[in-house]
Write an enzyme that holds these catalytic residues in place. Sequence first.
Site, PDB file in Angstrom:
ATOM      1  N   HIS A 108      -6.075  -0.781   6.055  1.00 59.59           N
ATOM      2  CA  HIS A 108      -5.359  -0.798   7.857  1.00 59.59           C
ATOM      3  C   HIS A 108      -6.541  -1.170   8.593  1.00 59.59           C
ATOM      4  O   HIS A 108      -5.880  -1.962   9.664  1.00 59.59           O
ATOM      5  CB  HIS A 108      -6.569   0.973   7.471  1.00 59.59           C
ATOM      6  N   ASP A 162       2.103   3.153   3.222  1.00 55.29           N
ATOM      7  CA  ASP A 162       0.773   3.804   2.558  1.00 55.29           C
ATOM      8  C   ASP A 162       1.935   5.832   3.036  1.00 55.29           C
ATOM      9  O   ASP A 162       2.166   5.830   1.663  1.00 55.29           O
ATOM     10  CB  ASP A 162       0.280   4.171   4.163  1.00 55.29           C
ATOM     11  N   HIS A 212       0.590  -1.445  -0.159  1.00 51.21           N
ATOM     12  CA  HIS A 212       0.206   0.127   0.386  1.00 51.21           C
ATOM     13  C   HIS A 212       1.029   1.018  -0.306  1.00 51.21           C
ATOM     14  O   HIS A 212       1.521   1.452   1.075  1.00 51.21           O
ATOM     15  CB  HIS A 212      -0.771   0.582   1.378  1.00 51.21           C
ATOM     16  N   HIS A 240       1.221   5.134  -1.634  1.00 52.16           N
ATOM     17  CA  HIS A 240       0.628   6.538  -2.620  1.00 52.16           C
ATOM     18  C   HIS A 240       1.778   7.416  -2.307  1.00 52.16           C
ATOM     19  O   HIS A 240       2.446   8.052  -1.657  1.00 52.16           O
ATOM     20  CB  HIS A 240      -0.262   7.552  -1.299  1.00 52.16           C
ATOM     21  N   TYR A 263      -4.732   8.046  -6.829  1.00 58.45           N
ATOM     22  CA  TYR A 263      -6.467   8.101  -6.949  1.00 58.45           C
ATOM     23  C   TYR A 263      -5.755   9.686  -7.899  1.00 58.45           C
ATOM     24  O   TYR A 263      -6.755  10.391  -8.145  1.00 58.45           O
ATOM     25  CB  TYR A 263      -7.234   8.517  -6.423  1.00 58.45           C
TER      26      TYR A 263
END
Length: 452
Positions: free
Chosen positions: A279, A330, A57, A59, A119
């Site tokens: 999470h 993350d 995960h 970003h 995203y």
Amino acid sequence: MSTTWAASAAHLPGGLARDVRLTVEGGRFVAVETGRPAEPGDHRLPGVVLPGLANAHSHAFHRALRGRTHGGGGTFWTWREGMYAVSARLDPSSYLALARAAYAEMALAGVTAVGEFHYLHHGPGGARYMDPNAMGAALVQAAADAGIRLTLLDTCYLTGGLGADGYRELEGPQLRFGDGDATAWALRVEDLRDHLDGGAAHVRVGGAIHSVRAVPRDQLATVADTVRARGAGAGQAPLHIHLSEQPAENEACLAAHGRTPTGLLADEGVLGPDLSAVHATHLTDEDVALLGGARSWACFCPTTERDLADGIGPAVALREAGARISLGSDQHAVVDLIEEARALEMHERLATLQRGRIAPADLLAAATAHESIGWADAGRLEVGARADLVAVRDDTVRTAGADPDQILLAATAADVDTVVVDGQVVVEAGRHRLGDVGRLLHDAITPLWKDS
């Protein structure tokens, strides 16, 4: 042509082995021999050798936030405003520079594949680039440059939040995330896949539902069905979602739908063995049973969860219920999958006042869970698997004297010496093939804050 790597200690599927020789050909392990000391011509690896680590995960653009979100304390929701501010400043060129540096930092930490929860799709105000997947293409190029595999989890993000009165419209920086509806999102993702097919062997394209706050209930199944139709049972198109990261998310979902987020996913047919619940922090007993019964993944990101004061998720309860565990960095407050693994156990100790909640072998399994991001043929030092390996030094101030079987409880990313991905050396003697990764990060991040 084959290459043989020699290690004094290596973690094989059956456990720790001594004097291991790993022969690689065509990017795969073709021989794994134990009790065989190094021979002339072998490439000697220092310390303890692990399978490649999987960052399930990420970003990438959040890396620009490190060290800039702590003034005045704040909450997850005030942190999110800082994240929106960074997202507003990026374009395909600056995103490429930032992601390349972020992925190189991951490689230095032993990561051989990353699941990118993507995203940040469009231009300011939601304007479409000439190539509607220009930002995704930047991530694909960044991973290639950094030498790691990428699972692009193209994320459906349609609404700006959820309250008792329903979903809110996207606004401000959020407009860059949206495609209008799940059908339009699916069409854009198909265009991306069509352009990548056969031309980017280091890439898998999966999908993600940002959260139950960001995708309306009546469109959850469309996203899941789109991803699964392409995966066709091959396990190469995983589906991810942020789930119950904050109590406020649960409260909003209960108010709007009378169900927890996990219950809502169950009702809409989203749960399954291809789903990763990222999470999974604030779960009811029923939620745990649902995720376990579906054999879903629970992706914990302990360094982010503590940085954002999210809480400690029920990792052991989920495992006992049948869920599988993976790990991610993350927002990259820390990029160290060894620390993420160790923190999984340490957080359990804090929550339960008991030691030994998760065995070292199970921590390693979580840190190497490539299957959760669509690479089921990676994450193991065995014949036929992708030739990924990580050599962790056992002679540093952190690791000297440690039992090789417990290296994850002593080492950090700073102890990674060598990283091989699909048979190619990406990190050697602690140095990435791109050179000074710190300088790459500085040059990519500094312009994003020049007006702050």
